[in-house]
Design a protein around this motif. Structure first.
Motif, PDB file in Angstrom:
ATOM      1  N   VAL A   1      17.531  47.237  16.607  1.00 18.19           N
ATOM      2  CA  VAL A   1      18.588  46.569  16.650  1.00 18.19           C
ATOM      3  C   VAL A   1      19.503  46.815  18.160  1.00 18.19           C
TER       4      VAL A   1
ATOM      5  N   LEU B   1      21.649  38.467  13.933  1.00 17.53           N
ATOM      6  CA  LEU B   1      20.980  39.630  13.306  1.00 17.53           C
ATOM      7  C   LEU B   1      20.604  39.428  11.898  1.00 17.53           C
TER       8      LEU B   1
ATOM      9  N   VAL C   1      16.388  40.273  15.470  1.00 24.56           N
ATOM     10  CA  VAL C   1      17.376  39.839  16.297  1.00 24.56           C
ATOM     11  C   VAL C   1      16.843  38.854  17.393  1.00 24.56           C
TER      12      VAL C   1
END
Length: 374
Positions: free
Chosen positions: A294, A312, A325
């Motif tokens: 991430v 996300l 993502v």
């Protein structure tokens, strides 16, 4: 009525292809049982693993024509001398029995209840030791003539190879995971050293500079120097904090992946829409991999993609942790040798997972899926 007998070479070729394709063992044992039945021309065959010298468990089974057979995961005792399983284990060679009238234990009782009188067992040997056996049963001698058990020797060798290959893959995966865990522990140790050592010294220095600045004439040259030094100290403090979080954020260890992802989303200069967060904790190495993924994806969105917004999604689903993502940037992201995305991809692969990057004008999506063992 038995199944159609087929050529031994064809059977071994098909099973060899299953071995080469790294077929999962549960599916592999089922298919091997079917192939053994066709090779012997009988309706009931299976793969059994020895638990000890008097007990075995069914790991694969095939039944046809209404024949009865023990299900997968069934355990039972066998007579060490009066059963084909016991004789094959002791002799490390194919064995057979034509009657269970004198045998004791659960296996003879089960065979008699199913109307089976003839049983064969061809041992599966690993490093010369009996791991298990390919077994076949029939109601009468004519359906399973003497010597037929020897037909399964080549098949048993392929089964042994599949088991050895699976063990080696598991050992390799465990070794790679240990390497990741060792690296992550080093990251955590460096984070603690930075936070408790260098960062605290910089904070203490900033406090002293504030005290000194308060005792100095604001219009003096000394005050100007102190203000510059204080600004440098505050900048160094912020950079050390960011470096420590990049190594391994304390919130990840203390509160888990969901809290850590909320924190990184809140710090992002590009607005992040949180669509889903994991509802439970995972192993440290899995959570660290997801967190680094991430961070890398958001950093790329901020620095290169000129994105206006990110999304996300991190969720537990079907025995796997799925993290994705997406951004609405210009695209063009690639996995470069030595880059952060390559590191994430390698970590996911080491954990038996997958990594996908899709990047085109209009947006980039980075996705990992890691098995969680549930």
């Amino acid at each position: 009525m038995g199944v159609e007998v087929i050529d031994e070479r064809s059977v071994q070729l098909r099973v060899a292809l299953l071995v080469a394709r790294e077929t999962p063992l549960d599916a592999f044992f089922e298919q091997v049982s079917r192939e053994a039945a066709q090779l012997l021309g009988i309706d009931a065959t299976g793969v059994m693993r020895y638990i000890d010298d008097g007990r075995a468990v069914v790991v694969g089974v095939y039944r046809a024509g209404g024949s009865r057979m023990l299900p997968v995961n069934a355990e039972l005792d066998f007579d060490r001398t009066e059963s084909a399983l016991g004789r094959a284990r002791a002799a490390r060679a194919p064995a057979r029995v034509s009657s269970y009238d004198r045998a004791r234990g659960e296996l003879p009782a089960v065979m008699r209840s199913m109307g089976m009188s003839v049983s064969t067992a061809t041992p599966i040997l690993i490093d010369g030791e009996p791991w298990g056996a390919l077994v076949g049963t029939a109601p009468e001698e004519d359906a399973l003539p003497a010597g037929h058990e020897a037909k399964l020797v080549g098949l048993a060798e392929l089964v042994a190879q599949a088991i050895v290959n699976d063990r080696r893959r598991a050992e390799l995966a465990a070794s790679r995971t240990r390497l990741l865990e060792a690296g992550d522990e080093t990251r955590r140790r460096l984070e603690r050293l930075l936070h408790e050592g260098a960062h605290q010294h910089v904070v203490a220095l900033a406090l002293k500079l504030r005290v000194g600045l308060g005792r100095t004439d604001p219009a003096s040259a000394e005050a100007e120097v102190l203000r510059d030094a204080l600004a440098d100290a505050m900048e160094a403090s912020a950079e050390l904090s960011e470096l420590a979080r990049g190594l391994h954020p304390a919130v990840l260890s203390e509160r888990g992946l969901a809290a850590a992802l909320q924190a990184v989303a809140a710090r992002s200069r590009v607005p992040v829409n949180l669509r889903a967060l994991p509802g439970r904790r995972h192993s440290a190495v899995i959570e660290t991999t997801a967190y680094l993924m991430v961070c890398e994806a958001l950093a790329n969105a901020q620095r290169h993609a000129r994105a206006n917004e990110c999304w996300l999604h991190a969720d537990d689903r079907g025995g796997a942790l799925i993290v994705e993502v997406r951004d609405d940037g210009v695209g063009g992201a690639v996995v470069r040798a030595g880059g952060g995305l390559e590191s994430v991809s390698d970590r996911a692969a080491a954990l038996g997972g997958s990594f996908v990057l899709e990047s085109r004008p209009g947006g980039t999506a980075v996705r990992i899926e890691i098995p969680t063992g549930m």
